[in-house]
Design a protein around this motif. Structure first.
Motif, PDB file in Angstrom:
ATOM      1  N   ASN A  46      -2.552  22.139   1.479  1.00  0.00           N
ATOM      2  CA  ASN A  46      -1.227  21.922   2.069  1.00  0.00           C
ATOM      3  C   ASN A  46      -0.084  22.364   1.145  1.00  0.00           C
ATOM      4  O   ASN A  46       1.063  21.980   1.339  1.00  0.00           O
ATOM      5  CB  ASN A  46      -1.047  20.464   2.522  1.00  0.00           C
ATOM      6  N   GLY A  47      -0.423  23.178   0.136  1.00  0.00           N
ATOM      7  CA  GLY A  47       0.622  23.806  -0.677  1.00  0.00           C
ATOM      8  C   GLY A  47       1.089  22.994  -1.862  1.00  0.00           C
ATOM      9  O   GLY A  47       2.005  23.412  -2.570  1.00  0.00           O
ATOM     10  N   ASP A  48       0.455  21.845  -2.101  1.00  0.00           N
ATOM     11  CA  ASP A  48       0.888  21.035  -3.230  1.00  0.00           C
ATOM     12  C   ASP A  48       0.237  21.516  -4.534  1.00  0.00           C
ATOM     13  O   ASP A  48      -0.868  22.021  -4.535  1.00  0.00           O
ATOM     14  CB  ASP A  48       0.520  19.568  -3.003  1.00  0.00           C
ATOM     15  N   HIS A  49       0.952  21.254  -5.607  1.00  0.00           N
ATOM     16  CA  HIS A  49       0.422  21.646  -6.917  1.00  0.00           C
ATOM     17  C   HIS A  49      -0.658  20.671  -7.374  1.00  0.00           C
ATOM     18  O   HIS A  49      -0.563  19.465  -7.135  1.00  0.00           O
ATOM     19  CB  HIS A  49       1.555  21.652  -7.928  1.00  0.00           C
TER      20      HIS A  49
ATOM     21  N   ALA B  44       0.835  -1.209   0.000  1.00  0.00           N
ATOM     22  CA  ALA B  44       0.000   0.000   0.000  1.00  0.00           C
ATOM     23  C   ALA B  44       0.871   1.261   0.000  1.00  0.00           C
ATOM     24  O   ALA B  44       0.496   2.280  -0.591  1.00  0.00           O
ATOM     25  CB  ALA B  44      -0.899  -0.010   1.237  1.00  0.00           C
ATOM     26  N   PHE B  45       2.004   1.171   0.661  1.00  0.00           N
ATOM     27  CA  PHE B  45       2.874   2.347   0.750  1.00  0.00           C
ATOM     28  C   PHE B  45       3.691   2.563  -0.529  1.00  0.00           C
ATOM     29  O   PHE B  45       4.125   3.689  -0.806  1.00  0.00           O
ATOM     30  CB  PHE B  45       3.818   2.177   1.960  1.00  0.00           C
ATOM     31  N   SER B  46       3.881   1.525  -1.315  1.00  0.00           N
ATOM     32  CA  SER B  46       4.798   1.647  -2.462  1.00  0.00           C
ATOM     33  C   SER B  46       4.402   2.747  -3.471  1.00  0.00           C
ATOM     34  O   SER B  46       5.291   3.456  -3.952  1.00  0.00           O
ATOM     35  CB  SER B  46       4.984   0.290  -3.162  1.00  0.00           C
ATOM     36  N   PRO B  47       3.113   2.965  -3.789  1.00  0.00           N
ATOM     37  CA  PRO B  47       2.817   4.064  -4.731  1.00  0.00           C
ATOM     38  C   PRO B  47       3.236   5.425  -4.171  1.00  0.00           C
ATOM     39  O   PRO B  47       3.668   6.301  -4.922  1.00  0.00           O
ATOM     40  CB  PRO B  47       1.292   4.005  -4.892  1.00  0.00           C
ATOM     41  N   VAL B  48       3.108   5.587  -2.831  1.00  0.00           N
ATOM     42  CA  VAL B  48       3.509   6.871  -2.214  1.00  0.00           C
ATOM     43  C   VAL B  48       5.023   7.050  -2.351  1.00  0.00           C
ATOM     44  O   VAL B  48       5.519   8.126  -2.703  1.00  0.00           O
ATOM     45  CB  VAL B  48       3.101   6.903  -0.708  1.00  0.00           C
ATOM     46  N   TYR B  49       5.739   5.974  -2.106  1.00  0.00           N
ATOM     47  CA  TYR B  49       7.194   6.061  -2.165  1.00  0.00           C
ATOM     48  C   TYR B  49       7.663   6.332  -3.610  1.00  0.00           C
ATOM     49  O   TYR B  49       8.573   7.116  -3.835  1.00  0.00           O
ATOM     50  CB  TYR B  49       7.792   4.747  -1.637  1.00  0.00           C
ATOM     51  N   LYS B  50       6.973   5.705  -4.563  1.00  0.00           N
ATOM     52  CA  LYS B  50       7.309   5.945  -5.982  1.00  0.00           C
ATOM     53  C   LYS B  50       7.028   7.404  -6.333  1.00  0.00           C
ATOM     54  O   LYS B  50       7.809   8.045  -7.034  1.00  0.00           O
ATOM     55  CB  LYS B  50       6.442   5.064  -6.897  1.00  0.00           C
ATOM     56  N   LYS B  51       5.903   7.903  -5.847  1.00  0.00           N
ATOM     57  CA  LYS B  51       5.527   9.285  -6.157  1.00  0.00           C
ATOM     58  C   LYS B  51       6.543  10.246  -5.531  1.00  0.00           C
ATOM     59  O   LYS B  51       6.943  11.237  -6.151  1.00  0.00           O
ATOM     60  CB  LYS B  51       4.116   9.555  -5.602  1.00  0.00           C
ATOM     61  N   LEU B  52       6.951   9.901  -4.308  1.00  0.00           N
ATOM     62  CA  LEU B  52       7.954  10.731  -3.627  1.00  0.00           C
ATOM     63  C   LEU B  52       9.247  10.770  -4.471  1.00  0.00           C
ATOM     64  O   LEU B  52       9.852  11.825  -4.655  1.00  0.00           O
ATOM     65  CB  LEU B  52       8.250  10.145  -2.228  1.00  0.00           C
ATOM     66  N   ALA B  53       9.618   9.602  -4.985  1.00  0.00           N
ATOM     67  CA  ALA B  53      10.854   9.531  -5.786  1.00  0.00           C
ATOM     68  C   ALA B  53      10.752  10.427  -7.023  1.00  0.00           C
ATOM     69  O   ALA B  53      11.697  11.126  -7.363  1.00  0.00           O
ATOM     70  CB  ALA B  53      11.114   8.084  -6.200  1.00  0.00           C
ATOM     71  N   ARG B  54       9.586  10.398  -7.672  1.00  0.00           N
ATOM     72  CA  ARG B  54       9.422  11.255  -8.864  1.00  0.00           C
ATOM     73  C   ARG B  54       9.402  12.721  -8.450  1.00  0.00           C
ATOM     74  O   ARG B  54       9.941  13.588  -9.116  1.00  0.00           O
ATOM     75  CB  ARG B  54       8.107  10.922  -9.573  1.00  0.00           C
TER      76      ARG B  54
ATOM     77  N   GLN C  18       4.043  14.822   0.841  1.00  0.00           N
ATOM     78  CA  GLN C  18       4.454  16.097   1.415  1.00  0.00           C
ATOM     79  C   GLN C  18       5.101  15.902   2.784  1.00  0.00           C
ATOM     80  O   GLN C  18       6.165  16.464   3.078  1.00  0.00           O
ATOM     81  CB  GLN C  18       3.250  17.029   1.532  1.00  0.00           C
ATOM     82  N   GLY C  19       4.462  15.068   3.621  1.00  0.00           N
ATOM     83  CA  GLY C  19       4.986  14.812   4.966  1.00  0.00           C
ATOM     84  C   GLY C  19       6.386  14.195   4.873  1.00  0.00           C
ATOM     85  O   GLY C  19       7.309  14.587   5.607  1.00  0.00           O
TER      86      GLY C  19
ATOM     87  N   THR D  50       9.967  15.690   6.254  1.00  0.00           N
ATOM     88  CA  THR D  50      10.823  14.897   7.156  1.00  0.00           C
ATOM     89  C   THR D  50      12.254  14.849   6.619  1.00  0.00           C
ATOM     90  O   THR D  50      13.229  15.005   7.369  1.00  0.00           O
ATOM     91  CB  THR D  50      10.265  13.452   7.291  1.00  0.00           C
ATOM     92  N   ILE D  51      12.352  14.679   5.325  1.00  0.00           N
ATOM     93  CA  ILE D  51      13.699  14.612   4.711  1.00  0.00           C
ATOM     94  C   ILE D  51      14.405  15.958   4.870  1.00  0.00           C
ATOM     95  O   ILE D  51      15.601  16.019   5.201  1.00  0.00           O
ATOM     96  CB  ILE D  51      13.599  14.201   3.220  1.00  0.00           C
ATOM     97  N   ILE D  52      13.655  17.043   4.662  1.00  0.00           N
ATOM     98  CA  ILE D  52      14.272  18.380   4.791  1.00  0.00           C
ATOM     99  C   ILE D  52      14.794  18.588   6.215  1.00  0.00           C
ATOM    100  O   ILE D  52      15.902  19.073   6.434  1.00  0.00           O
ATOM    101  CB  ILE D  52      13.261  19.478   4.389  1.00  0.00           C
ATOM    102  N   LYS D  53      13.990  18.166   7.192  1.00  0.00           N
ATOM    103  CA  LYS D  53      14.419  18.334   8.601  1.00  0.00           C
ATOM    104  C   LYS D  53      15.708  17.558   8.847  1.00  0.00           C
ATOM    105  O   LYS D  53      16.612  18.023   9.524  1.00  0.00           O
ATOM    106  CB  LYS D  53      13.313  17.852   9.536  1.00  0.00           C
ATOM    107  N   LYS D  54      15.781  16.376   8.254  1.00  0.00           N
ATOM    108  CA  LYS D  54      16.996  15.559   8.422  1.00  0.00           C
ATOM    109  C   LYS D  54      18.199  16.263   7.787  1.00  0.00           C
ATOM    110  O   LYS D  54      19.297  16.256   8.342  1.00  0.00           O
ATOM    111  CB  LYS D  54      16.815  14.182   7.765  1.00  0.00           C
ATOM    112  N   LEU D  55      17.944  16.855   6.634  1.00  0.00           N
ATOM    113  CA  LEU D  55      19.056  17.546   5.956  1.00  0.00           C
ATOM    114  C   LEU D  55      19.506  18.762   6.775  1.00  0.00           C
ATOM    115  O   LEU D  55      20.692  19.075   6.840  1.00  0.00           O
ATOM    116  CB  LEU D  55      18.633  17.992   4.556  1.00  0.00           C
ATOM    117  N   GLU D  56      18.517  19.443   7.395  1.00  0.00           N
ATOM    118  CA  GLU D  56      18.857  20.641   8.184  1.00  0.00           C
ATOM    119  C   GLU D  56      19.688  20.290   9.408  1.00  0.00           C
ATOM    120  O   GLU D  56      20.505  21.088   9.856  1.00  0.00           O
ATOM    121  CB  GLU D  56      17.567  21.349   8.608  1.00  0.00           C
TER     122      GLU D  56
END
Ligand SMILES: Cc1cc2nc3c(=O)[nH]c(=O)nc-3n(C[C@H](O)[C@H](O)[C@H](O)COP(=O)(O)OP(=O)(O)OC[C@H]3O[C@@H](n4cnc5c(N)ncnc54)[C@H](O)[C@@H]3O)c2cc1C
Length: 736
Positions: free
Chosen positions: A444-447, A42-52, A112-113, A117-123
Motif C-alpha cells: 500500500n505504498g508505506d515505507h 486499541a485505537f490509541s497506538p494507531v492515532y499516536k503513530k498517525l501523529a508521528r 494510511q487510511g 481521509t485527512i487529505i480528502k478533507k483538506l482538498e
C-alpha cells in the motif's frame, strides 16, 4: 488519559478547547474518546503513530484528542454532541465558535487510511483554507511549462503518479516541495528533498549558509567522510564522559557506582581503542572491581584515569577533537553525538566478538545515561524507552537493532527542534542514499525497513575495522604529554611543600622571643611555634616586642604576633594581624619568593594575561609589605602572585629546563641557579620588577626636568620684571 504531551497530539481541556479549535489557522482533527473504552485503547497506538507520521503537516493540519470520560471534559464532549467513542471530527481552519466539526464516518483504523481521509478533507476545504496548505490538485501541462516564468525558485520537482495515488499529495504535505525520485515511495521523496542543499522544514529559521560551516566554530573545520566513524569522536566522548560528566560526582556511590563499574567493564571489554587507551581502561576496570566499599571518591578514580602510578603505555587522551560529530556551531552535535556513536560501536563490537550477555552493553548504557548523562530530560526519555522495551532484547543482533530503532525514535522526535543542526538534519537513519537495500515499500505504498539489511549495514558502519584514526595525536605524543604533566605536577608539589616548610620555618623564626636568647634557649627546628599566650606574655614583659623590632625593623605601633592557624584544613597559614614592617629579614624572604615565582612562571608562561594580573597583585603587595606570616595566605590565593617577576629574557626554554634539572639533582632551590643579575636586581629592588624600576627612573628624570624648567622659567621672569621696574624708578624717584 491515553495520550501525553510527547505524542505530538494536542490535549484538549475545557480551558484550551476554544483557543485551539476556534479560528485556528490550521485545520484540526480531534479524537473524542473515553479512557475506559476498549476500542479507544486499541485505537490509541494507531492515532499516536498517525501523529508521528504526519507531524510535518502541522502548519496545515494538527491532531488533537480529548478524554470525554474525565469529569472536567464531559461538558465539552456534550457540547459537540459526542455519543460514541472513539469519534473523530475534522475542524476546518478558521472554524466558527458554533462549529461542531465534520465527523469521519466509519473511519479507517490504519495510519494510511486516516492520512488519505485527512487529505480528502483538506482538498474539499472551503475557502479560506489553512494558509500553510499548498494546492493539492494535480498540475496541468500549461502550469508546468510556465512554472519558471512565474516562480523564482531553485528546485522544481514533479511526481508522476497514477490517478488514485496519494504519494504526490503526501509528499507535498510532508515537505511542501516537489521532487522526482526513482523509487515511487513517499519516504524516498522525503529523503531526497531533505538532502537538497538549503532545504529546511517549514517553520524553521533560514538555513545557515555553507560558509558558516567553516567559520562559526572556534576550531577550524575538519573535513570528514560522513559514511565513516572516527576514533577522535569516540576518544573525545570518553574524555568528556569520564573527566567531565563523572567528575560532577565528587563521591560516587550506590547506583552511580554500579553504573560506573558496568560502564568501565563494558568499555574494557568491547571498546576497539588504541593500546594506551585499552591499557588504561583495563587498569581502571581492575581498580574499580577491587573497590569493595560502597563508595569511592572521584579524586581516587581520577588518579587512575590520569595514570598517576605512571604505568607504561597507559593513558586516556585528554581533550576533545570532534570530527564526524562536528557541528556547524559550537552548541550543535559534539558530545551527545559521540555518546550515540560510542554505544552503537559497542553493541556492534559485542555482536562481532559474540559476547555472552546480549543485554550487557545496553544495560551499561542505560545505567550510565541514568546516573551521569548531563541532559536529564534526555535521560528520562531514554529511560522510558528502555523500561518499555529493552526486555525484548534477547540476542546480540536484537541489541544492535534496538539501539538503532530507539535512536531513530529520538531523531524523529527532535526533527525540526532548535537543537537540530541545520547542516545535519535529523533523518530516519540510514537514508536511502546510504543504504538503499535497507528500505522497502509495502503494497500500500508505506515505507518499511528491511531489518536484516539494516543490521548488516550497522555491522559494517560501526565495525572496528572501519574506524578512521584521522586527526588523532600519536600514542607516543599522548604518553610524552602525560609524562610532562606528571613531571610538572611533581615539581609543583615539591615546590609547594618547600614553600610551606619555609613559611612554617619563618613563622617559627618570627615567633622566637628574643634574638638575644642563648642558643640553648632557642627552639629546635621543626618544633611547634610558640602559641599566642606565650607571645603575649613575653610582649607584656617588654621582651618579645623588643625582639621582634630587632628582627624585622622598627614598627610604627607595638606589633602583636599570633600563631599562624590552619584554616578549614586546606593548608592555609594565616596571620592574625598584618604588621607594617619593612626590613632586613623581609629582603631575605623576598628572595625566596622570587624563586617560586620564576618556577611557576616557567610552567605557566603561556598564560600571559595571568602575568599582568600577577604584576598588579605584586604591586599591591609591595605597597603593603608583609613579613613571611602573610606568605602562606598569598600563595594560596594564587601561586606566583607575589615577588619579583622573572624577566622575559629568562624564558629561554633550554635555560629554564637546565635550571630545573639542576634543582632536581641538587635538591636546592636557592643556590647558584639564581642568575647573578636577578639576585642583584632582587637585592637592589627588594622585590620590584624591571618595569617598576624603569618607571621609577623615568619618573625621576621627568620630575628633575620639570624642576629645572620651573627654575629657569621663574629666573627669567624675575629678570624681565627687574628690567621693567628700573626705568620706572628713574622716572619717579620719589615713589616709594
Ligand atoms: C541517550 C540519548 C538520549 C537523548 N535524548 C535527547 C532528547 O530527549 N532531547 C534532545 O534534545 N536531545 C537528546 N539527545 C541528543 C540528540 O539525540 C543528539 O545526539 C544531538 O541532538 C546531536 O545530534 P546529531 O545531529 O549529532 O546526531 P545524533 O542523533 O547524535 O547521531 C550521531 C550519529 O549517529 C548516526 N546515527 C543517527 N541515527 C542513527 C540511528 N538510528 N542508528 C545508528 N546511528 C545513527 C549518525 O551518523 C549521526 O551522525 C540524546 C542523546 C543521547 C545520547
Amino acid at each position: 488519559s491515553l495520550y501525553t504531551a510527547s505524542d505530538q497530539i494536542l490535549l484538549l481541556t475545557p480551558d484550551n478547547v476554544d483557543s485551539l479549535l476556534v479560528n485556528s489557522s490550521a485545520a484540526v482533527v480531534v479524537e473524542f474518546y473515553a479512557s475506559w473504552c476498549g476500542h479507544c485503547i486499541a485505537f490509541s497506538p494507531v492515532y499516536k503513530k498517525l501523529a508521528r507520521n504526519i507531524k510535518e503537516w502541522k502548519p496545515a493540519v494538527d491532531l488533537a484528542a480529548i478524554d470525554c470520560a474525565s469529569e472536567a471534559s464531559r461538558k465539552v464532549c456534550m457540547s459537540y454532541s459526542i455519543r460514541e467513542y472513539p469519534t473523530i471530527k475534522f475542524f476546518p481552519a478558521y472554524s466558527k465558535p458554533e462549529s461542531t466539526g465534520q465527523t469521519f464516518t466509519a473511519f479507517p483504523r490504519d495510519v494510511q487510511g486516516l492520512r488519505h481521509t485527512i487529505i480528502k478533507k483538506l482538498e474539499t476545504h472551503e475557502e479560506p483554507g489553512p494558509p500553510a496548505c499548498p494546492p493539492l490538485e494535480p498540475a496541468s501541462q500549461a502550469e508546468v511549462d510556465s512554472f519558471f516564468e512565474t516562480n523564482n525558485v531553485q528546485h522544481f520537482a514533479l511526481i508522476f503518479e497514477e490517478e488514485n495515488s496519494f504519494i504526490g499529495r503526501e509528499v507535498i504535505l510532508d515537505l511542501l516541495h516537489r521532487l522526482i525520485v526513482n523509487v515511487e515511495a513517499r519516504t524516498f521523496y522525503s529523503y531526497a528533498l531533505q538532502g537538497l542543499p538549503g532545504v529546511v522544514r517549514s517553520g524553521k529559521p533560514p538555513p545557515v549558509p555553507p560558509d558558516v560551516i567553516t567559520n562559526n566554530t572556534k576550531e577550524p573545520w575538519r573535513p570528514f567522510n560522513s559514511s565513516r566513524v572516527y576514533m577522535a569522536d569516540l576518544e573525545s566522548a570518553l574524555h568528556y564522559s569520564l573527566r567531565v560528566e563523572v567528575a560532577t560526582h565528587s563521591v560516587i556511590k550506590g547506583d552511580a557506582l554500579i553504573s560506573l563499574k558496568k560502564y568501565i567493564a563494558v568499555l574494557a571489554k568491547y571498546f576497539p581503542g588504541r593500546t594506551v587507551m585499552m591499557n588504561l581502561l583495563s587498569s581502571a576496570n581492575s581498580w574499580l572491581q577491587n573497590q569493595a566499599g560502597d563508595e569511592i571518591s572521584y579524586e581516587a578514580f581520577q588518579e587512575i584515569l590520569d595514570n598517576s602510578a605512571q604505568s607504561p603505555d597507559t593513558a586516556l587522551p585528554e581533550g576533545e577533537t570532534w570530527v564526524g560529530c562536528q557541528g556547524s556551531q559550537p552548541h550543535f552535535r559534539r558530545y551527545p553525538c559521540g555518546v550515540w556513536t560510542l554505544f552503537h560501536v559497542l553493541t556492534v563490537q559485542a555482536l562481532s566478538i559474540r559476547a555472552t550477555d546480549p543485554k550487557e552493553v545496553l544495560s551499561a548504557m542505560r545505567n550510565y545515561i541514568r546516573s551521569f548523562f548531563g541532559c536529564r530530560y534526555c535521560a528520562e526519555h531514554f529511560e522510558n524507552m528502555a523500561r518499555e522495551s529493552v526486555m525484548e532484547v534477547n540476542t546480540l543482533s536484537s541489541a544492535v537493532l534496538w539501539l538503532w530503532s530507539r535512536h531513530n525514535r529520538v531523531n524523529n522526535r527532535l526533527a525540526g527542534a532548535l537543537s537540530e543542526d541545520p547542516n545535519f538534519p535529523k533523518i530516519q537513519w540510514p537514508s536511502p542514499e546510504m543504504c538503499s537495500e535497507c528500505h522497502t515499500v509495502t503494497v500500500n505504498g508505506d515505507h518499511k525497513w528491511k531489518e536484516k539489511e539494516v543490521l548488516l549495514y550497522l555491522q559494517s558502519y560501526f565495525s572496528s575495522d572501519r574506524i578512521l584514526t584521522d586527526y588523532l595525536e600519536s600514542e607516543d605524543q599522548i604518553l610524552a604529554k602525560q609524562r610532562e604533566k606528571h613531571a610538572s605536577k611533581h615539581q609543583f608539589a615539591e615546590a609547594w611543600k618547600m614553600i610551606q616548610r619555609k613559611a612554617r620555618d619563618t613563622s617559627e623564626f618570627m615567633m622566637r622571643p628574643l634574638p638575644t636568647q642563648s642558643a640553648g634557649q632557642e627552639e629546635e627546628e621543626g618544633e611547634e611555634p610558640q602559641d599566642e599566650t606565650v607571645a603575649d606574655e613575653e610582649e607584656e614583659n617588654g621582651e618579645g616586642a623588643a625582639a621582634a623590632d630587632d628582627i624585622v625593623g622598627k614598627t610604627s605601633e607595638p606589633t602583636r604576633w599570633a600563631k599562624p592557624e590552619m584554616e578549614g584544613g586546606r593548608g592555609r597559614w594565616r596571620a592574625h594581624r598584618k604588621p607594617s614592617i619593612v626590613g632586613m629579614k623581609l629582603r631575605a624572604v623576598q628572595e625566596d619568593i622570587v624563586d617560586l615565582d620564576s618556577f611557576v612562571n616557567q610552567h605557566y608562561k603561556a598564560k600571559a594575561s595571568n602575568r599582568v594580573k600577577q604584576r598588579t597583585l605584586q604591586r599591591k603587595e609591595e605597597q603593603e609589605p608583609r613579613p613571611m606570616f602573610g606568605l602562606g595566605m598569598e600563595l594560596d590565593a594564587g601561586l606566583g602572585m607575589v615577588g619579583l617577576q622573572p624577566m622575559e629574557d629568562d624564558f629561554e626554554p633550554g635555560q629554564e629546563s637546565k635550571r630545573l634539572r639542576k634543582r632536581d639533582l641538587t635538591g636546592q632551590y636557592y643556590g647558584e641557579e639564581l642568575s647573578q643579575r636577578r639576585r642583584w636586581m632582587s637585592m637592589l629592588s627588594i622585590g620590584f620588577s624591571k618595569v617598576d624600576i624603569s618607571l621609577c627612573v623615568i619618573l625621576y628624570l621627568l620630575s628633575s626636568m620639570c624642576l629645572l624648567a620651573m627654575y629657569l622659567f621663574f629666573k627669567n621672569r624675575l629678570r624681565t620684571r627687574r628690567t621693567k621696574v628700573l626705568p620706572c624708578m628713574k622716572k619717579f624717584p620719589n615713589l616709594s
